[in-house]
Design a protein around this motif. Structure first.
Motif, PDB file in Angstrom:
ATOM      1  N   HIS A  59     -27.949  68.294  37.924  1.00  0.00           N
ATOM      2  CA  HIS A  59     -28.696  67.745  36.799  1.00  0.00           C
ATOM      3  C   HIS A  59     -30.199  67.844  37.033  1.00  0.00           C
ATOM      4  CE1 HIS A  59     -30.415  64.230  34.482  1.00  0.00           C
ATOM      5  NE2 HIS A  59     -29.830  64.934  33.537  1.00  0.00           N
ATOM      6  N   HIS A  60     -30.936  68.341  36.043  1.00  0.00           N
ATOM      7  CA  HIS A  60     -32.388  68.478  36.138  1.00  0.00           C
ATOM      8  C   HIS A  60     -33.030  67.413  35.249  1.00  0.00           C
ATOM      9  CE1 HIS A  60     -32.717  72.506  38.221  1.00  0.00           C
ATOM     10  NE2 HIS A  60     -31.413  72.444  37.928  1.00  0.00           N
ATOM     11  N   ILE A  61     -33.273  66.249  35.811  1.00  0.00           N
ATOM     12  CA  ILE A  61     -33.837  65.156  35.029  1.00  0.00           C
ATOM     13  C   ILE A  61     -35.220  65.510  34.490  1.00  0.00           C
ATOM     14  CG2 ILE A  61     -34.887  63.967  37.014  1.00  0.00           C
ATOM     15  CD1 ILE A  61     -34.122  61.312  35.680  1.00  0.00           C
ATOM     16  N   GLU A  62     -35.924  66.400  35.186  1.00  0.00           N
ATOM     17  CA  GLU A  62     -37.267  66.771  34.734  1.00  0.00           C
ATOM     18  C   GLU A  62     -37.248  67.465  33.374  1.00  0.00           C
ATOM     19  OE1 GLU A  62     -35.897  70.018  37.662  1.00  0.00           O
ATOM     20  OE2 GLU A  62     -35.722  67.840  37.419  1.00  0.00           O
ATOM     21  N   ARG A  63     -36.111  68.011  32.991  1.00  0.00           N
ATOM     22  CA  ARG A  63     -35.990  68.613  31.662  1.00  0.00           C
ATOM     23  C   ARG A  63     -35.720  67.565  30.587  1.00  0.00           C
ATOM     24  NH1 ARG A  63     -31.848  73.443  33.561  1.00  0.00           N
ATOM     25  NH2 ARG A  63     -33.286  74.498  35.016  1.00  0.00           N
ATOM     26  N   THR A  64     -35.175  66.438  30.990  1.00  0.00           N
ATOM     27  CA  THR A  64     -34.841  65.370  30.053  1.00  0.00           C
ATOM     28  C   THR A  64     -36.015  64.436  29.806  1.00  0.00           C
ATOM     29  OG1 THR A  64     -32.546  65.433  30.824  1.00  0.00           O
ATOM     30  CG2 THR A  64     -33.237  63.438  29.646  1.00  0.00           C
ATOM     31  N   LEU A  65     -36.825  64.189  30.822  1.00  0.00           N
ATOM     32  CA  LEU A  65     -37.888  63.181  30.745  1.00  0.00           C
ATOM     33  C   LEU A  65     -38.840  63.376  29.567  1.00  0.00           C
ATOM     34  CD1 LEU A  65     -38.664  62.960  34.578  1.00  0.00           C
ATOM     35  CD2 LEU A  65     -37.403  61.278  33.201  1.00  0.00           C
TER      36      LEU A  65
END
Length: 263
Positions: free
Chosen positions: A189-195
């Motif tokens: 999961h790439h949270i930096e894309r969601t933030l």
């Protein structure tokens, strides 16, 4: 799962099952007060956060608190396979819609739980009024099993015996096989894309000694969310809200008091 130190009052308990995944929720209702939802980290269960939940309940302005056991953790049975962070957030949203959410929540996610919380805020904004990301994973500069294991071992040196004991019990309850199963979607999961898609006011919290979620990563998270602030808890590591809930809760209260009313 209880421990001898548990002093929390008995919560309201609900089970939600969807697609072979069972999520358990535990609520300590305080009528007329802001609602907080706590989402635990990998390997943990709701009972590990006794200190944090107690601080939320015992202040001058107590919160109405719900904590969850995600599938395979705490007392929730293990499903056949691990959900992605996105689908875990969808499961939480479905559970909230059925059992809990009558008004938007203040959502607190710890470690892996912060990834689920971020997806919940981005994918189901009507359920989330404010977001609190604690010891957020996964630092993209160290997105590997080897690096994460190394940082966790380094962080253990900052924790007390009681915190280590709680963590060991929780990990044993989950079991190594399920921990490894859930670790894969956690790392993917790439949270930096969601933030950047999070519209809610957000508080990023880290312990100053946290090696898993370092300061540079916490600043990056804060910069990626359109409306975010950073709080550092001096002298605490990755398990800051497990070890001592009160400093984090007092910081959350101050931050909430400074937010303008939402339209």
């Amino acid at each position: 799962m209880a421990t001898p130190e548990m002093v929390l009052p008995e919560p309201e308990r609900n089970s939600f099952v969807h697609g072979g995944n069972e999520l358990l929720s535990y609520r300590w209702p305080v009528n007329g007060r802001p609602r907080v939802l706590l989402i635990h980290g990998i390997g943990m269960g709701h009972w590990v956060y006794e200190s944090f939940i107690t601080a939320l309940l015992d202040g001058d302005t107590p919160f109405d608190v719900t904590a969850v056991d995600l599938p395979g953790f705490g007392d929730a049975p293990k499903p056949q396979r691990a959900l992605s962070m996105e689908h875990t957030a969808d499961l939480v949203a479905l559970s909230l819609t059925e059992h809990e959410a009558q008004s938007p929540l203040i959502v607190v996610g710890h470690s892996m739980g912060s990834q689920v919380a971020a997806e919940l805020a981005a994918r189901h904004p009507q359920l989330v009024d404010a977001l609190i990301l604690v010891a957020t994973t996964v630092n993209p500069a160290e997105r590997s099993v080897h690096q994460q294991a190394k940082r966790m071992l380094q962080d253990l040196g900052t924790e007390s015996i009681s915190v280590l004991a709680r963590g060991a019990l929780a990990y044993a309850q989950a079991g190594p096989r399920w921990f490894i199963e859930k670790l894969k979607p956690t790392l993917e999961h790439h949270i930096e894309r969601t933030l950047p898609r999070i519209d809610q006011p957000t508080l990023v919290i880290r312990g100053s000694l946290d090696r898993v979620s370092p300061a540079v990563w916490a600043r990056q998270i804060t910069g990626l969310v359109p409306d975010a602030a950073l709080l550092e808890l001096e002298g605490h590591g990755h398990e800051a809200i497990i070890a001592h809930g009160e400093p984090a809760v007092r910081g959350i209260e101050r931050w909430l008091s400074q937010l303008p009313p939402r339209a």
